[in-house]
Structures are given as structure tokens and as C-alpha cells.
Design a protein around this motif. Structure first.
Motif, short mmCIF file in Angstrom:
data_model
loop_
_atom_site.label_atom_id
_atom_site.label_comp_id
_atom_site.label_asym_id
_atom_site.label_seq_id
_atom_site.Cartn_x
_atom_site.Cartn_y
_atom_site.Cartn_z
N LYS A 58 -3.33 -7.62 -7.32
CA LYS A 58 -4.67 -6.99 -6.60
C LYS A 58 -4.25 -5.76 -6.08
N GLN A 59 -3.17 -5.85 -5.28
CA GLN A 59 -2.68 -4.45 -4.55
C GLN A 59 -2.20 -3.63 -5.51
N GLY A 60 -1.48 -4.07 -6.40
CA GLY A 60 -1.01 -3.07 -7.55
C GLY A 60 -1.96 -2.58 -8.44
N LYS A 61 -3.05 -3.23 -8.67
CA LYS A 61 -4.11 -2.76 -9.25
C LYS A 61 -4.85 -1.52 -8.75
N GLU A 62 -5.13 -1.86 -7.49
CA GLU A 62 -5.82 -0.66 -6.57
C GLU A 62 -4.79 0.49 -6.52
N HIS A 63 -3.64 0.27 -6.31
CA HIS A 63 -2.60 1.30 -6.21
C HIS A 63 -2.78 2.18 -7.59
N PRO A 120 0.82 -1.26 0.11
CA PRO A 120 -0.11 -0.22 -0.07
C PRO A 120 0.90 1.21 -0.08
N PRO A 121 0.35 2.38 -0.79
CA PRO A 121 1.36 3.57 -0.89
C PRO A 121 1.76 4.31 0.37
#
Lengths: 329, 329
Positions: free
Chosen positions: B74-79, A64-65
Motif C-alpha cells: 500500500k505504501q509503495g503504491k501510494e509512493h 514514506p518519501p
């Protein structure tokens, strides 16, 4: 295994496959890959990786960023130790090339220091750089904001300062050149020399033409609260309001321990090939210490490549795995 | 913004700064960096990134070693979407170089397909490869184990099979050569041809000399339960017990859409420079599609580098940011 002053002597005759100098993103990634190649690895870390200062990584795929740099380092260290890698908190004093192996001399502990030497076939220089910061009388005042909204990396944090009023803290006339790429993100730029260097009339005109402000008065202190810098107070009592800062004062390269070995540099950065090998066939340089982009994800990738090449080298010589090699449970 | 058949037409006259073909680790990392450089990006993903199959990433710095590949994606796409990047689920049919920009023609939807064209100044080829798998009558039987203990990547998973009895599933005599690096991790190796190709007498002798078994009978099915493969049943009814498998059958390269453009390849891989630029100045290739190591962390680093070079290119031409550019909230 975590090494310390007490359990050090067990390692006396041991020759590591690889000693990694630096437990930041590059060194940890190298260590994880090396251990997974069943190579016997020691990471020597003096603490204070550059990413430790980063309050939010912002651009690291998979996290997460708002993940702090220290979380990445903590996870990576746990991961590495779970693979049975050795770890030592120490400062590397120097490295000597003994032909078949290197001798890595370390200093353990800041007070009552103990000195010890390790042997290793390969060396991975992952000790990085640390940014010079404005030198004020009260350095705690600088540390309160560095890594929050007093940034050191334009690539990482340009996005965070879009259309904000940003102060650039320079160390030389040339260092003010960062205003050009910064102006992609914001046009509201104040350049501060802290009274440390002269700015030529040509540069002054160029800055003025672009609408940038120049402040040459020495800085008394940063203003703000809760790690959010809101400007600076100058020695003459006047204040400059800012929404963020970008320090452009160059870096200190943590590579003094390599001084006894003849290696190719470009500026302070080690020159490497595609697999991160330096001009010495058994020394690899990864992360911020090598020529290339100073990004956490790049350092982590560098570690994977260097470890893989070391494994290929060793496998080519040895053919198959040594008997009695430690194997994961 | 997620694009779909309905909201597509709004984009008709738009020229993207960059279209990224592929929403795997490389493409997502490129997209995150591009958006953070305030460049207007579209990721076109057909689904089924290679990392989607990985049940545990094992060696990605910052993530626990049991993190599934799909979690990273999934995390990368959300980001990426949080940075206002555009995303489209579609298949890229072809790319045409129109001089100042590329025309990227896509097919949306497997049934009742809609075709659409996008314009972009830069193209990032991040569409990767997919491993060939043993072709059995019941492919579900193969998919049940692929990515679990039927591995496709020795670098990733050698550590997982230390001293286990491992079956190598080859596609040609040359593909059996993976036994050599695998033997670093285990000496208990069975090579299976599935009756698909001949093995020369020289190779047979060499394999026997090393103590490896060779099975040339066609495979009927994989045996096991709960995604843990325990061996194979051959067409002749006999069974081969195994603790893990390694598929060594080569890959399909997802780069057909580039066929109309003259680019330099080495085998199926695109040749790039240090910043991942291909022989076309406005096409970059990252991850498994380019020459280099097929690792998730490397692909993510590639994305960061390609995005940075594209930003440098565009900034050099434009000087400062275009007015009216979308800015993050």
C-alpha cells in the motif's frame, strides 16, 4: 545486548558466528537476518552511517518519501536488538586472520579509550564510505546544508533538482563529469572548482558549448538559512545564486581495518560474488564498500544475501543447530 | 494516473519508457526509481502479489517486524502514484517484440473483459511466483492458515518455528528435502505426503534415522482457529498435532506472457546479469522471477538496479531529457 566498557569481559572466550563492522543499512539488515538464522552476531558501529545524513530517503520502498535516514537506522537497530543481537559502539582498529577465526581489535571511547579484541568466524564489512565535502574555514557552514539541498547522490536526488539552478562542487577536472548525468534533470548548471584545481581549455570549451557556467574563484561560504542553501559567496565578494548543490568530490572508504588481509579491490571497492563474498571465503562486503550501486535499499538487500550465505556455510559444516544455542523467547 | 477501461484510449499512441509487469515489492520499487529518473512508467498489476499473503514481514529493514505485507504494498503504491506513475489493474496476456518497442497486450476485468495493447521501450518482468498449496476439498480451510502459521518460506520463517512441532507439506519425494535446512530450527518434524506420492525405502530409513515422522495418509482438513493452525485431521479420522506448517510444493511462475520471446531460463527462473537484464537487452527480470533469493528486500533492491540500468541505457541514447517531459510539481 548492548556491550560497553563494563560488560565486555564476559565475552572474552566467546567466538561469534559473525561480526558486522558498521551499523548502517547494510549492517543492520545483515544483523537481522543473521540473528533470525540463530547465528550469534555482534555489530560494531562507530556512528555516522552515511544514511544518517539523509534528511529524506525518497526512494526506499515501504517508507514514506520524507522519512529521514536516522529513522530507518533507529528502527533497524531496535529490530536487531529485539532479536538479541549484540551491539557495540566502537571503532574497529584492525582484523587479523587467525585461521579458524578472525581477531577483531576495537577501540572503545574517544577519550579514556579501552581496547578489546573479539573473535569471530565470519566478518561482514559494512562500514561504507563517507563523502568528501568542500573544505571551508567554517565547516559548520557546510554541515548546515549537507543532506538537505546540498546533495551528494545524483541517483537519489536528481529528481529533487529538476530544472533548478544547481552548483556542482568538484574536486578534480574528472569529477566535473557528473554534469553529464545531472543534465538529464536540469540544464542550469554551475561548476565550482573552489580554486582547488585547474580546468583544461578543452573542458572549458566543452562546458561552455553545453551552456554550463564555470566558477574557479575560491568559495568563502555557503549562503542560506534553515538548512536551505541559496548560493555561495566567493572570496572576491561576489555571490553565485543557486537552488541546490551536488557535491562530487569522491568518498573516503572505511576499510583501513582490512589492510592486513589480502583482498581484491576495484578502486576503493571490494570485489564480491553474487552473495557478497569477497576473495576471502569468510569475509563478506556489503553496501557502499563493495562494487555496485550506493543505495540504501541495495545495502539492505546485500545484508540479507550475505547473512544467508553465511548461514548456508555454517549449516553445511555443522549439520544441525548447536545445543545450548540462545533461542528467542 | 490510475488507468481504467474509460481513460485507456488516451494512451493509444503513447510509447512508455518502461512497462512493469507486477505491482509487488520489486515492481513498485522499480516504478518509484523509474519515475524519479523522469521515465514514463506503467505498472500493470493483476493483484495477489506473494507478499500480500504475508501477515508479518519479520525481516524487512526499516519496518517493524509485525508489519503485514499488504502495508508495504500500500505504501509503495501510494509512493509510486505520488510520482505520477501510471497504474493499471489487468492481466498481461502476451508481449510481442516489435523491434524498437514491445507490444504488451492486456485483459482488463474478469467479466466483460476489455483487451488493450500498450507500447513500451523497456519491459520489467516483476510478476513473481505463487506457491502451490495443499489441494483440499475445501480450499478456504487452507487459506485460513496460509501466511499465518502455515508458512511457505523457510528463510523468512524458520526463526518463527524454533523448537516447534512443524509439519512439512510436500509435493514430491524431493520436496521433502526441505527437512534438512528446517532441522536447523527444530528437530520435531512431521512430513506429510497427503497421499499424493510415494516415498522410497531409502528415504524412509533416512527420515526415521533423523527422528522425523512420515505421514502418508491423505489429509481431510487443517485444524485450528483464528488463523492459528493446530494440526491436521486425516482421511482415516486420526489427527496429527502441529504447532506450525511449512508448505514445500514448489511455485507457479507468472511468466507465460513472455513465451513468445526467446529468453534464457534456469528452471522457471529468468537468468539476468548484475543489473537484472535478461538475455534480451530491453527486458529486465526482478524479484522471485529471476534466479536468486526470494525475499522482499532483494526484490526491492532488484527494482532499483533495473530502473537505474534502464535510465543509463536511455540517457546514453538520448543525451539529455526530452522536451515536454512531465515534471513533478
Amino acid at each position: 545486548m548492548k556491550l560497553n566498557k563494563r560488560n565486555l569481559q564476559e565475552q572474552n572466550d566467546h567466538i561469534y558466528d559473525a561480526v558486522v563492522v558498521g551499523g548502517g543499512a547494510g549492517g543492520l539488515s545483515a544483523g537481522i537476518y543473521l540473528q533470525r538464522y540463530l547465528l550469534n552476531t555482534l555489530i560494531i558501529d562507530k556512528g555516522k552511517a552515511r544514511s544518517l545524513w539523509m534528511q529524506e530517503l525518497h526512494n526506499y520502498l515501504g517508507l514514506p518519501p520524507d522519512t529521514p535516514g536516522r529513522e530507518l537506522l533507529k528502527q533497524g537497530k531496535e529490530h536487531y536488538l529485539s532479536l538479541n543481537g549484540d551491539w557495540l559502539n566502537a571503532f574497529v582498529e584492525d582484523v587479523t586472520d587467525a585461521g579458524d577465526y578472525f581477531i577483531v581489535r576495537v577501540k572503545i571511547g574517544r577519550s579514556n579509550s579501552v581496547y578489546h579484541s573479539f573473535k569471530t568466524r565470519y566478518l561482514v564489512a559494512a562500514s561504507g564510505v563517507i563523502d568528501h565535502l568542500p573544505q571551508l574555514e567554517n565547516m559548520q557552514n557546510v554541515f548546515d546544508y549537507a543532506g538537505y539541498n546540498l546533495h551528494v547522490c545524483l541517483i537519489c536526488d536528481g529528481y529533487e533538482v529538476v530544472d533548478q539552478r544547481v552548483g556542482i562542487f568538484g574536486a578534480s577536472e574528472a569529477s566535473l563529469g557528473v554534469a553529464e548525468p545531472l543534465s538529464w534533470f536540469t540544464r542550469d548548471i554551475v561548476l565550482l572548482t573552489n580554486g582547488q584545481f585547474e580546468v583544461s581549455p578543452e573542458r572549458k570549451k566543452s562546458l561552455a558549448d553545453q551552456g554550463f557556467e564555470l566558477v574557479e574563484t575560491p568559495i568563502k561560504q555557503f549562503l542560506g538559512e534553515n538548512h536551505q542553501m541559496t548560493g555561495v559567496e566567493l572570496e572576491n565578494g561576489s555571490k553565485v545564486q543557486l537552488q541546490a548543490g551536488l557535491v562530487s568530490m569522491g568518498s573516503r572508504y572505511h576499510s583501513d581495518y582490512l589492510n592486513g588481509i589480502d583482498l581484491d579491490y576495484k578502486g576503493g571497492n571490494l570485489i564480491t560474488d553474487d552473495m557478497l563474498r569477497t576473495s576471502h571465503p569468510r569475509i563478506f562486503a556489503i553496501g557502499d564498500l563493495k562494487v555496485g550501486m550506493n543505495q540504501v535499499i541495495v545495502a539492505a538487500s546485500d545484508g540479507a544475501k550475505a547473512a544467508t550465505q553465511i548461514w548456508r556455510d555454517i549449516r553445511r559444516v555443522e549439520g544441525s543447530r548447536r545445543a545450548g544455542k540462545a533461542i528467542a523467547a
